[in-house]
Design an enzyme around this catalytic site. Structure first.
Site, PDB file in Angstrom:
ATOM      1  N   THR A  57      47.627  26.270  56.081  1.00 28.75           N
ATOM      2  CA  THR A  57      48.207  24.927  55.994  1.00 28.75           C
ATOM      3  C   THR A  57      49.712  24.933  56.188  1.00 28.75           C
ATOM      4  O   THR A  57      50.279  23.990  56.744  1.00 28.75           O
ATOM      5  CB  THR A  57      47.865  24.323  54.601  1.00 28.75           C
ATOM      6  OG1 THR A  57      46.451  24.260  54.500  1.00 28.75           O
ATOM      7  CG2 THR A  57      48.424  22.929  54.447  1.00 28.75           C
ATOM      8  N   ASP A  62      42.992  29.149  60.588  1.00 31.22           N
ATOM      9  CA  ASP A  62      42.690  28.675  59.243  1.00 31.22           C
ATOM     10  C   ASP A  62      42.055  29.885  58.555  1.00 31.22           C
ATOM     11  O   ASP A  62      41.232  30.575  59.158  1.00 31.22           O
ATOM     12  CB  ASP A  62      41.688  27.520  59.329  1.00 31.22           C
ATOM     13  CG  ASP A  62      41.407  26.894  57.974  1.00 31.22           C
ATOM     14  OD1 ASP A  62      41.693  25.701  57.805  1.00 31.22           O
ATOM     15  OD2 ASP A  62      40.879  27.602  57.076  1.00 31.22           O
ATOM     16  N   SER A  63      42.423  30.141  57.305  1.00 27.93           N
ATOM     17  CA  SER A  63      41.988  31.407  56.705  1.00 27.93           C
ATOM     18  C   SER A  63      40.486  31.484  56.450  1.00 27.93           C
ATOM     19  O   SER A  63      39.975  32.550  56.125  1.00 27.93           O
ATOM     20  CB  SER A  63      42.761  31.696  55.417  1.00 27.93           C
ATOM     21  OG  SER A  63      42.307  30.888  54.374  1.00 27.93           O
ATOM     22  N   SER A  64      39.777  30.388  56.633  1.00 30.51           N
ATOM     23  CA  SER A  64      38.312  30.464  56.528  1.00 30.51           C
ATOM     24  C   SER A  64      37.759  31.345  57.640  1.00 30.51           C
ATOM     25  O   SER A  64      36.616  31.809  57.566  1.00 30.51           O
ATOM     26  CB  SER A  64      37.693  29.074  56.618  1.00 30.51           C
ATOM     27  OG  SER A  64      38.196  28.290  55.574  1.00 30.51           O
ATOM     28  N   ASP A  79      42.817  29.521  51.251  1.00 33.30           N
ATOM     29  CA  ASP A  79      41.375  29.559  50.977  1.00 33.30           C
ATOM     30  C   ASP A  79      40.830  30.976  50.781  1.00 33.30           C
ATOM     31  O   ASP A  79      40.024  31.213  49.884  1.00 33.30           O
ATOM     32  CB  ASP A  79      40.591  28.873  52.118  1.00 33.30           C
ATOM     33  CG  ASP A  79      40.796  27.366  52.114  1.00 33.30           C
ATOM     34  OD1 ASP A  79      41.389  26.845  51.158  1.00 33.30           O
ATOM     35  OD2 ASP A  79      40.358  26.708  53.089  1.00 33.30           O
ATOM     36  N   GLN A  99      29.834  35.829  36.175  1.00 27.14           N
ATOM     37  CA  GLN A  99      30.177  34.519  36.742  1.00 27.14           C
ATOM     38  C   GLN A  99      31.339  33.889  35.982  1.00 27.14           C
ATOM     39  O   GLN A  99      31.946  32.927  36.450  1.00 27.14           O
ATOM     40  CB  GLN A  99      28.959  33.597  36.714  1.00 27.14           C
ATOM     41  CG  GLN A  99      27.879  34.050  37.680  1.00 27.14           C
ATOM     42  CD  GLN A  99      26.597  33.229  37.588  1.00 27.14           C
ATOM     43  OE1 GLN A  99      26.591  32.087  37.154  1.00 27.14           O
ATOM     44  NE2 GLN A  99      25.499  33.830  38.007  1.00 27.14           N
TER      45      GLN A  99
HETATM   46  N1  ASP Z   1      42.247  25.740  54.960  1.00 30.68           N
HETATM   47  C1  ASP Z   1      43.561  26.303  54.754  1.00 30.68           C
HETATM   48  C2  ASP Z   1      43.476  27.785  54.992  1.00 30.68           C
HETATM   49  O1  ASP Z   1      43.062  28.519  54.123  1.00 30.68           O
HETATM   50  C3  ASP Z   1      44.063  25.982  53.385  1.00 30.68           C
HETATM   51  C4  ASP Z   1      45.438  26.514  53.070  1.00 30.68           C
HETATM   52  O2  ASP Z   1      46.149  27.027  53.901  1.00 30.68           O
HETATM   53  O3  ASP Z   1      45.864  26.413  51.922  1.00 30.68           O
HETATM   54  O4  ASP Z   1      43.837  28.252  56.042  1.00 30.68           O
END
Ligand code: ASP
Length: 340
Positions: free
Chosen positions: A12, A56-58, A89, A274
């Protein structure tokens, strides 16, 4: 003048809003420089390596972890510290993995990012980046104060392999309840000296092998036999089993027999809780005593992110399942505290 190396992976912090769709999309590092003209006035010589494409880190994956580790290894002697700009993320996974790949660090590797893009008026990106740079350059008696992989977010510095993202809404996005905060930034940056890693005298070694054959079995009341079998029979070397409370599971004989069968066939099963705070204590209750008897491994107070990445790292380095089983239960980089 301090030499700092910035690795820009995306997230982000450097995103812009697509005017047509309204979604956030990654943008290159020039956007960060444009929004932070002060960067050039600081006492830092910054070198930036941008990933191509930035993500995006996903979309983070082992090949990028290895690339980040290699960049740090190749530039280790030339810089005072490293800042990795990364989406929040999956930041805790990356910070955990890098903590294992980079053994004996004597320089700071600081992950940071933000919840709002750097171009937004109320952004947290500016504070996070500036503080990360200051920590990456901080020295005492000529030596780096921070000698490990950390996450800096919302004025708090956490051990990377002890933290997780717990809030997707607040600037305070990370926590590390099982380990004290390493430093807090206010008017001054106050370091919690007693809990910092000290790698003086150790050799710096970069590891380059990851084996991602890791599965996850998250238990819940009513989980079906088929679901459990699907995970246990999958083509993995180790399974992280997320259990209840201090490491407890149901005591049904069919369940314990399935676990025992998987262990006998050569799989490692690691018990982590958990619960986000506290530790697994195998044998404390009858509901975990059986696990101990059949050879389920103790994950103590490791985070889920650390359990998964540490297994991938160990499996990459070690062929023997018994040795992986041994090392997963030891603290390698301050990622777990034993209670037995
Ligand atoms: N979706 C974004 C990512 O992880 C969220 C962030 O940067 O905080 O790349």
């Amino acid at each position: 003048m301090y030499n700092i190396f910035i690795i820009y992976t995306g997230g982000t912090i450097g995103m812009v809003k697509d005017s047509e769709t309204g979604t956030f999309i990654p943008f290159d590092f020039k956007l960060i420089e444009k929004n932070l003209p002060d960067l050039s006035r600081l006492n830092y010589k910054l070198t930036v390596h941008s990933f191509d494409p930035i993500i995006d880190s996903s979309n983070m994956r082992p090949s990028i972890w290895l690339e980040m580790a290699k960049i740090i290894k190749d530039n280790y002697e030339l810089y005072d510290g490293f800042v990795i700009l990364h989406g929040s993320d999956t930041m805790a996974y990356s910070a955990s993995m890098l903590s294992f790949l980079l053994e004996g660090l004597q320089k700071p590797v600081i992950f940071s990012g933000s919840q709002l893009p750097i171009g937004e008026i109320r952004t947290d990106a500016r504070e996070n980046l500036m503080t990360a740079l200051e920590i990456a350059s901080a020295k005492k008696d000529g030596k780096s104060i921070i000698q490990e992989v950390c996450i800096l977010f919302d004025n708090k510095l956490f051990r990377g392999n002890r933290s997780f993202k717990y809030n997707s809404d607040k600037f305070e996005a990370f926590r590390s309840p099982n380990y004290p905060v390493l430093a807090e930034a206010g008017i001054h940056i106050r370091y919690n000296d007693e809990v910092l890693a000290n790698n003086e005298g150790k050799d710096f070694i970069c590891h380059y092998h990851i084996d991602n054959r890791v599965g996850v079995l998250k238990l819940f009341p009513g989980i079906s036999v088929e679901t459990i079998k699907a995970v246990l029979n999958s083509d993995v070397r180790s399974i992280v089993m997320e259990t209840f409370g201090s490491g407890n599971t149901m005591t049904d004989s069919w369940f314990l027999e399935l676990l025992e069968g998987a262990i006998k066939s050569g799989k490692n099963i690691l018990d982590i809780s958990q619960c986000k705070v506290g530790s697994v204590e195998l044998g404390r209750y009858e509901t975990s005593q059986g696990l101990q008897c059949i050879g389920v491994l103790n994950g103590y107070d490791m985070t889920f992110e650390t359990a998964v990445t540490k297994l991938m790292y160990l499996q990459g380095e070690i062929e023997s399942q018994e040795e992986v089983a041994h090392w997963i239960q030891q603290s390698l980089r301050g990622e777990l505290t034993k209670n037995d």
